[in-house]
Design a protein around this motif. Structure first.
Motif, PDB file in Angstrom:
ATOM      1  N   ARG A   4       9.321 -21.077  13.459  1.00 29.41           N
ATOM      2  CA  ARG A   4      10.042 -20.976  14.373  1.00 29.41           C
ATOM      3  C   ARG A   4       9.618 -22.298  16.559  1.00 29.41           C
ATOM      4  O   ARG A   4      10.183 -22.909  16.379  1.00 29.41           O
ATOM      5  N   GLU A  41      11.793 -29.790  16.247  1.00 26.74           N
ATOM      6  CA  GLU A  41      13.604 -30.543  15.906  1.00 26.74           C
ATOM      7  C   GLU A  41      14.296 -29.926  16.669  1.00 26.74           C
ATOM      8  O   GLU A  41      14.830 -30.901  16.308  1.00 26.74           O
ATOM      9  N   SER A  42      14.165 -28.851  17.002  1.00 27.37           N
ATOM     10  CA  SER A  42      15.390 -29.003  18.272  1.00 27.37           C
ATOM     11  C   SER A  42      15.672 -29.942  18.997  1.00 27.37           C
ATOM     12  O   SER A  42      16.286 -30.942  19.481  1.00 27.37           O
ATOM     13  N   ILE A  79      14.317 -29.761   7.851  1.00 27.30           N
ATOM     14  CA  ILE A  79      14.010 -28.323   8.280  1.00 27.30           C
ATOM     15  C   ILE A  79      12.821 -27.440   7.565  1.00 27.30           C
ATOM     16  O   ILE A  79      12.567 -27.748   6.745  1.00 27.30           O
ATOM     17  N   ARG A  81      18.494 -22.613  21.295  1.00 30.44           N
ATOM     18  CA  ARG A  81      17.658 -22.467  20.241  1.00 30.44           C
ATOM     19  C   ARG A  81      16.543 -22.900  20.836  1.00 30.44           C
ATOM     20  O   ARG A  81      15.074 -21.204  19.961  1.00 30.44           O
ATOM     21  N   ASP A 103      19.954 -24.005   5.252  1.00 28.78           N
ATOM     22  CA  ASP A 103      19.948 -24.196   7.126  1.00 28.78           C
ATOM     23  C   ASP A 103      21.732 -24.832   7.398  1.00 28.78           C
ATOM     24  O   ASP A 103      22.286 -25.349   6.494  1.00 28.78           O
ATOM     25  N   GLU A 161      10.579 -25.464  14.289  1.00 27.95           N
ATOM     26  CA  GLU A 161      12.107 -25.581  14.751  1.00 27.95           C
ATOM     27  C   GLU A 161      12.334 -25.934  15.998  1.00 27.95           C
ATOM     28  O   GLU A 161      13.091 -26.942  16.042  1.00 27.95           O
ATOM     29  N   PRO A 220      15.008 -18.265  10.715  1.00 31.65           N
ATOM     30  CA  PRO A 220      13.717 -18.811   9.510  1.00 31.65           C
ATOM     31  C   PRO A 220      12.685 -17.809   8.742  1.00 31.65           C
ATOM     32  O   PRO A 220      11.553 -18.073   8.415  1.00 31.65           O
TER      33      PRO A 220
END
Lengths: 405, 159
Positions: free
Chosen positions: A274, A280-281, A259, A120, A242, A277, A232
């Motif tokens: 994005r 978060e990843s 999220i 991701r 999600d 994200e 996204p």
């Protein structure tokens, strides 16, 4: 480049003054082989008709002529920015048909989550980099591809190939993490926050970037739902959907992550979602990393599905037979159908798979998130400038291997 | 070799032209599929195609010397690829990047052209699915070598 109120085609249409402009399929900013038939008047887009199919590869049809395990090879080449998301989704779907979802070892699931989240980040890196180039910020591209290169190196180390490692397999993953992998992963985890600061510094507070993206390509909450957008694009329009949270798989429910959601629905909001994200990843990766020192099996012990380990083949007649059967004629999957979705970098990636009890799939239908996200372009492009169309395409992040399949 | 004051070099004009051409092979911005991502990667810092003088990706076929067919060519895309090739000015070169462009690769089906050499002439084939960026850099090297060693190129010859 922003417009206060989007013009409707009726307002600006003067008979005979508009022209049709074909943009693509060879165009530097369409992120692949997209053709847009734009009806324009001056600089303003009146209508926008996306023409797709320039990369139609017949992947779904090809998959019907391959063994269940072989089909993964072609399926991985659909979304080529996040190949392992495709593999993961397909593997999960077939595992559900086989009824072995609960037999997947814990360590295999952890490695799957690790690879999916790395993918991701790598995918968002390409999106940010190319989006930057479209808007004239070329240095972002260099930073993004440097980070992506680190991730591809990890992927090559674990799976043997940079882009299509076919590492996630039906029943587990292909081989344990190699020696030295975790050290390199730690290096990446250490390097990541600094790189994110660079990216935010280069784009988020950049007035030119803001001018080009804020209030451009606004996709309202209702429109996003009508066009079936996910990922996204949907989350930037204010809906916190999600798949990892709504329908957890691989044990995502055990990890703590947020999220990111924005309400504005413009290109800038999608860009911010994005970026968040990616962070978060990395939070998920850090949590997975804590457990990766615990050894354990990485493949299901069901030898009807997974080939037995190489070292047992020389010792056990039964193992040899199972190995021979799996290599020569694959395995059979009980008749039935299943829909399995995962959260790919672009949204809900789904596979609807029908089995007729053979050693090959009867039908593999994909729900590619890019296709649905791209549809929204037809709705949001009219009334904006041609130059802003490029911003919208970039912010919707279509991948044409997936759109056209 | 150093040229001091009062000294000069002699060379054939054609050799000089070939040398200059080989150091400025400008590719066409045409991404098709997976290989296009690796084609973008060669412009990134880790591989840096600028070392070969080929970092200037031209969006217009009129200004490009090299077509990198980066990925699978679908039946619908084939006429477009052919047209872009025809629009490029002579002398021009083609790299077929990856298994799909070279032979159809794993996609032996109704949708994919089984090798881009069925529609346009190819100078260098790069194996791999997708090839590594190093592979693509080597292919550009081979094109440069072809130009210097008397293939198409120079000021007098036309393709």
């Amino acid at each position: 480049m922003t417009m206060s109120a989007p013009l409707t085609p009726d307002i600006v249409s003067h008979e005979g003054n508009s022209m049709v402009l074909s943009m693509g399929p060879q165009h530097p900013s369409t992120h692949g082989v997209l053709q847009l038939m734009l009806q324009i008047e001056g600089e303003t887009v009146l209508t926008c008709d996306p023409e797709i199919g320039y990369l139609h590869t017949g992947i779904e049809k090809s998959a019907e002529n391959l063994f269940w395990s072989q089909a993964q090879t072609v399926i991985e080449r659909m979304d080529y920015l996040a190949p392992e998301s495709n593999s993961l989704c397909y593997a999960l779907a077939v595992e559900r048909l086989l009824g072995i979802t609960d037999d997947i070892p814990v360590r295999a699931n952890r490695i799957r989550i690790l690879i999916a989240e790395l993918t991701r980040i790598a995918s968002h890196c390409v999106q940010l980099g190319t989006h930057g180039i479209d808007l004239g910020a070329i240095s972002v591209f260099f930073y993004c591809f440097d980070l992506r290169e680190n991730i591809l190196d990890l992927q090559e180390h674990a799976g043997g190939a940079r882009m299509h490692p076919n590492y996630v397999r039906i029943g587990g993953v292909n081989g344990d993490l190699p020696q030295g992998f975790l050290d390199r992963l730690d290096d990446l985890i250490k390097k990541f926050p600094g790189r994110m600061r660079d990216l935010r510094g280069l784009l988020q507070a950049n007035p030119i970037f803001q001018d080009r993206t804020i209030d451009v390509g606004i996709l309202s909450r209702e429109q996003a739902l009508q066009w079936n957008c996910t990922g996204p694009v949907l989350r930037a329009s204010g809906i916190a959907y999600d798949v990892r949270r709504a329908f957890p798989y691989c044990g995502y429910e055990n990890y703590d992550f947020d999220i990111p959601v924005r309400q504005e629905g413009d290109a800038y909001a999608r860009f911010l979602v994005r970026l968040d994200e990616m962070e978060e990843s990395m939070r998920i990766i850090e949590q997975v990393r804590q457990h990766l020192n615990e050894p354990g099996p990485i493949m299901t012990t069901n030898t009807k599905v997974a080939a037995p380990p190489k070292e047992t083949i020389a010792l056990s007649m039964e193992a040899l037979i199972h190995h021979f059967k799996i290599v020569s004629e694959g395995f059979r999957v009980p008749p039935g159908d299943v829909y399995q979705a995962v959260e790919g970098p672009r949204g809900e990636l789904g596979f609807y798979i029908v089995s007729s009890g053979e050693n090959k799939p009867y039908r593999v239908r994909t729900r590619p998130p890019s296709l649905y996200n791209l549809q929204a372009l037809k709705g949001i492009a009219p009334g904006n400038f041609i130059a802003d169309t490029v911003v919208m395409i970039g912010s919707l992040d279509p991948v044409f291997g997936e759109v056209d399949r | 070799m150093e040229v001091g004051p009062g000294q000069f070099l002699l060379a054939k004009l054609d050799d000089v032209a070939r040398w200059a051409q080989s150091q400025s092979v400008w590719p066409l911005t045409m991404g098709l599929a997976c290989c296009a991502i690796e084609m973008m990667t060669v412009t990134a810092p880790e591989y840096d195609i600028a070392r070969l003088g080929s970092e200037v990706f031209r969006s217009s076929p009129r200004q490009a010397d090299l077509m990198i067919v980066s990925g699978r060519v679908a039946q619908k895309m084939a006429p477009v690829v052919k047209r872009l090739y025809d629009q490029m000015a002579d002398p021009k070169w083609v790299i077929s990047m990856g298994a799909c462009a070279s032979s159809g690769g794993i996609f032996d089906n109704y949708a994919i052209i089984q090798g881009v050499d069925t529609i346009i002439p190819v100078d260098v084939y790069v194996p791999g699915c997708p090839p590594t960026p190093d592979g693509l850099l080597y292919a550009v090297n081979l094109i440069q070598q072809q130009i210097r060693e008397g293939g198409r190129g120079g000021i007098l010859s036309r393709a």
